[in-house]
Scaffold this motif. Structure first.
Motif, PDB file in Angstrom:
ATOM      1  N   TYR A 198       2.286  -4.114   8.048  1.00 15.58           N
ATOM      2  CA  TYR A 198       3.036  -3.539   6.942  1.00 15.58           C
ATOM      3  C   TYR A 198       4.232  -2.780   7.488  1.00 15.58           C
ATOM      4  O   TYR A 198       4.105  -2.026   8.457  1.00 15.58           O
ATOM      5  CB  TYR A 198       2.164  -2.560   6.144  1.00 15.58           C
ATOM      6  CG  TYR A 198       1.066  -3.203   5.337  1.00 15.58           C
ATOM      7  CD1 TYR A 198       1.229  -3.429   3.976  1.00 15.58           C
ATOM      8  CD2 TYR A 198      -0.133  -3.586   5.917  1.00 15.58           C
ATOM      9  CE1 TYR A 198       0.219  -4.016   3.228  1.00 15.58           C
ATOM     10  CE2 TYR A 198      -1.149  -4.164   5.175  1.00 15.58           C
ATOM     11  CZ  TYR A 198      -0.965  -4.376   3.838  1.00 15.58           C
ATOM     12  OH  TYR A 198      -1.964  -4.955   3.091  1.00 15.58           O
ATOM     13  N   SER A 199       5.391  -2.971   6.882  1.00 20.03           N
ATOM     14  CA  SER A 199       6.557  -2.170   7.231  1.00 20.03           C
ATOM     15  C   SER A 199       6.686  -1.071   6.181  1.00 20.03           C
ATOM     16  O   SER A 199       6.285  -1.233   5.036  1.00 20.03           O
ATOM     17  CB  SER A 199       7.823  -3.019   7.300  1.00 20.03           C
ATOM     18  OG  SER A 199       8.134  -3.546   6.042  1.00 20.03           O
ATOM     19  N   ILE A 200       7.250   0.027   6.598  1.00 20.49           N
ATOM     20  CA  ILE A 200       7.399   1.182   5.716  1.00 20.49           C
ATOM     21  C   ILE A 200       8.748   1.102   5.019  1.00 20.49           C
ATOM     22  O   ILE A 200       9.773   0.876   5.655  1.00 20.49           O
ATOM     23  CB  ILE A 200       7.263   2.493   6.507  1.00 20.49           C
ATOM     24  CG1 ILE A 200       5.948   2.522   7.273  1.00 20.49           C
ATOM     25  CG2 ILE A 200       7.399   3.694   5.591  1.00 20.49           C
ATOM     26  CD1 ILE A 200       4.706   2.342   6.420  1.00 20.49           C
ATOM     27  N   SER A 201       8.744   1.284   3.729  1.00 18.04           N
ATOM     28  CA  SER A 201       9.977   1.264   2.947  1.00 18.04           C
ATOM     29  C   SER A 201      10.053   2.535   2.105  1.00 18.04           C
ATOM     30  O   SER A 201       9.218   2.767   1.241  1.00 18.04           O
ATOM     31  CB  SER A 201      10.011   0.039   2.028  1.00 18.04           C
ATOM     32  OG  SER A 201      11.106   0.122   1.157  1.00 18.04           O
ATOM     33  N   HIS A 202      11.040   3.358   2.410  1.00 16.26           N
ATOM     34  CA  HIS A 202      11.265   4.560   1.626  1.00 16.26           C
ATOM     35  C   HIS A 202      12.443   4.361   0.663  1.00 16.26           C
ATOM     36  O   HIS A 202      13.011   5.311   0.172  1.00 16.26           O
ATOM     37  CB  HIS A 202      11.547   5.763   2.539  1.00 16.26           C
ATOM     38  CG  HIS A 202      10.391   6.132   3.402  1.00 16.26           C
ATOM     39  ND1 HIS A 202       9.206   6.608   2.882  1.00 16.26           N
ATOM     40  CD2 HIS A 202      10.212   6.081   4.736  1.00 16.26           C
ATOM     41  CE1 HIS A 202       8.364   6.855   3.869  1.00 16.26           C
ATOM     42  NE2 HIS A 202       8.950   6.533   5.007  1.00 16.26           N
ATOM     43  N   ALA A 203      12.805   3.118   0.422  1.00 21.13           N
ATOM     44  CA  ALA A 203      13.920   2.809  -0.475  1.00 21.13           C
ATOM     45  C   ALA A 203      13.693   3.417  -1.835  1.00 21.13           C
ATOM     46  O   ALA A 203      12.615   3.321  -2.421  1.00 21.13           O
ATOM     47  CB  ALA A 203      14.092   1.305  -0.596  1.00 21.13           C
ATOM     48  N   GLY A 204      14.698   4.081  -2.318  1.00 20.26           N
ATOM     49  CA  GLY A 204      14.618   4.681  -3.640  1.00 20.26           C
ATOM     50  C   GLY A 204      13.887   5.997  -3.692  1.00 20.26           C
ATOM     51  O   GLY A 204      13.693   6.571  -4.748  1.00 20.26           O
ATOM     52  N   LEU A 205      13.453   6.498  -2.543  1.00 18.55           N
ATOM     53  CA  LEU A 205      12.692   7.755  -2.532  1.00 18.55           C
ATOM     54  C   LEU A 205      13.530   8.951  -2.133  1.00 18.55           C
ATOM     55  O   LEU A 205      13.049  10.041  -2.068  1.00 18.55           O
ATOM     56  CB  LEU A 205      11.494   7.626  -1.562  1.00 18.55           C
ATOM     57  CG  LEU A 205      10.499   6.523  -1.890  1.00 18.55           C
ATOM     58  CD1 LEU A 205       9.418   6.480  -0.828  1.00 18.55           C
ATOM     59  CD2 LEU A 205       9.874   6.768  -3.247  1.00 18.55           C
ATOM     60  N   ARG A 206      14.770   8.733  -1.806  1.00 21.44           N
ATOM     61  CA  ARG A 206      15.621   9.836  -1.332  1.00 21.44           C
ATOM     62  C   ARG A 206      16.326  10.488  -2.484  1.00 21.44           C
ATOM     63  O   ARG A 206      16.670  10.035  -3.447  1.00 21.44           O
ATOM     64  CB  ARG A 206      16.607   9.306  -0.319  1.00 21.44           C
ATOM     65  CG  ARG A 206      15.858   8.818   0.884  1.00 21.44           C
ATOM     66  CD  ARG A 206      16.810   8.563   2.027  1.00 21.44           C
ATOM     67  NE  ARG A 206      15.984   8.380   3.196  1.00 21.44           N
ATOM     68  CZ  ARG A 206      15.960   7.282   3.894  1.00 21.44           C
ATOM     69  NH1 ARG A 206      16.727   6.280   3.612  1.00 21.44           N
ATOM     70  NH2 ARG A 206      15.180   7.189   4.945  1.00 21.44           N
ATOM     71  N   LEU A 244       0.873  -1.171   0.000  1.00 22.23           N
ATOM     72  CA  LEU A 244       0.000   0.000   0.000  1.00 22.23           C
ATOM     73  C   LEU A 244       0.911   1.221   0.000  1.00 22.23           C
ATOM     74  O   LEU A 244       1.459   1.584   1.036  1.00 22.23           O
ATOM     75  CB  LEU A 244      -0.901   0.020   1.239  1.00 22.23           C
ATOM     76  CG  LEU A 244      -1.931  -1.079   1.369  1.00 22.23           C
ATOM     77  CD1 LEU A 244      -2.503  -1.130   2.782  1.00 22.23           C
ATOM     78  CD2 LEU A 244      -3.053  -0.855   0.365  1.00 22.23           C
ATOM     79  N   GLY A 245       1.119   1.829  -1.132  1.00 20.35           N
ATOM     80  CA  GLY A 245       2.069   2.940  -1.210  1.00 20.35           C
ATOM     81  C   GLY A 245       3.452   2.436  -0.849  1.00 20.35           C
ATOM     82  O   GLY A 245       3.940   1.472  -1.433  1.00 20.35           O
ATOM     83  N   CYS A 246       4.058   3.046   0.170  1.00 19.47           N
ATOM     84  CA  CYS A 246       5.395   2.623   0.587  1.00 19.47           C
ATOM     85  C   CYS A 246       5.339   1.557   1.679  1.00 19.47           C
ATOM     86  O   CYS A 246       6.365   1.188   2.233  1.00 19.47           O
ATOM     87  CB  CYS A 246       6.205   3.822   1.051  1.00 19.47           C
ATOM     88  SG  CYS A 246       5.566   4.592   2.544  1.00 19.47           S
ATOM     89  N   ALA A 247       4.166   1.059   1.997  1.00 21.42           N
ATOM     90  CA  ALA A 247       4.005   0.037   3.026  1.00 21.42           C
ATOM     91  C   ALA A 247       3.959  -1.348   2.378  1.00 21.42           C
ATOM     92  O   ALA A 247       3.176  -1.592   1.471  1.00 21.42           O
ATOM     93  CB  ALA A 247       2.732   0.289   3.826  1.00 21.42           C
ATOM     94  N   ILE A 248       4.813  -2.244   2.869  1.00 23.37           N
ATOM     95  CA  ILE A 248       4.922  -3.606   2.348  1.00 23.37           C
ATOM     96  C   ILE A 248       4.422  -4.575   3.422  1.00 23.37           C
ATOM     97  O   ILE A 248       4.912  -4.552   4.547  1.00 23.37           O
ATOM     98  CB  ILE A 248       6.392  -3.951   2.002  1.00 23.37           C
ATOM     99  CG1 ILE A 248       7.007  -2.895   1.100  1.00 23.37           C
ATOM    100  CG2 ILE A 248       6.491  -5.351   1.391  1.00 23.37           C
ATOM    101  CD1 ILE A 248       6.355  -2.738  -0.234  1.00 23.37           C
ATOM    102  N   ARG A 249       3.440  -5.422   3.066  1.00 18.41           N
ATOM    103  CA  ARG A 249       2.922  -6.383   4.054  1.00 18.41           C
ATOM    104  C   ARG A 249       3.988  -7.413   4.371  1.00 18.41           C
ATOM    105  O   ARG A 249       4.564  -8.038   3.480  1.00 18.41           O
ATOM    106  CB  ARG A 249       1.655  -7.068   3.557  1.00 18.41           C
ATOM    107  CG  ARG A 249       1.025  -7.940   4.657  1.00 18.41           C
ATOM    108  CD  ARG A 249      -0.269  -8.595   4.258  1.00 18.41           C
ATOM    109  NE  ARG A 249      -0.030  -9.473   3.131  1.00 18.41           N
ATOM    110  CZ  ARG A 249      -0.874  -9.622   2.118  1.00 18.41           C
ATOM    111  NH1 ARG A 249      -2.000  -8.969   2.070  1.00 18.41           N
ATOM    112  NH2 ARG A 249      -0.574 -10.448   1.140  1.00 18.41           N
TER     113      ARG A 249
END
Length: 70
Positions: A62-70, A43-48
């Motif tokens: 869900y864990s939040i992943s901002h990988a590749g967004l910086r 869900l968006g940047c959230a990965i189940r």
């Protein structure tokens, strides 16, 4: 909490999360929903990462992943 019938709105609500940085990098999102309802793997940047089922109820983590967004 119920009503569980609005789970389809999670996708629309969280689709912009990756761009607006609503969550911290180490945040967790926990969604309670009906056991019969299948939520998407992301869900968006959230990965189940896990799902727990308790009778008619389920919890999706869900864990939040901002990988590749910086």
């Amino acid at each position: 909490d119920p009503p569980y019938a609005v789970t389809h709105e999670f996708t629309a609500l969280l689709s912009g999360v990756a761009t607006n940085r609503l969550f911290a990098d180490d945040a967790w999102l926990i969604i309670e929903h009906a056991n019969k309802t299948s939520l998407p793997s992301s869900l968006g940047c959230a990965i189940r990462t896990r799902q727990y089922r308790y009778g008619d109820t389920a919890l999706s983590l869900y864990s939040i992943s901002h990988a590749g967004l910086r």
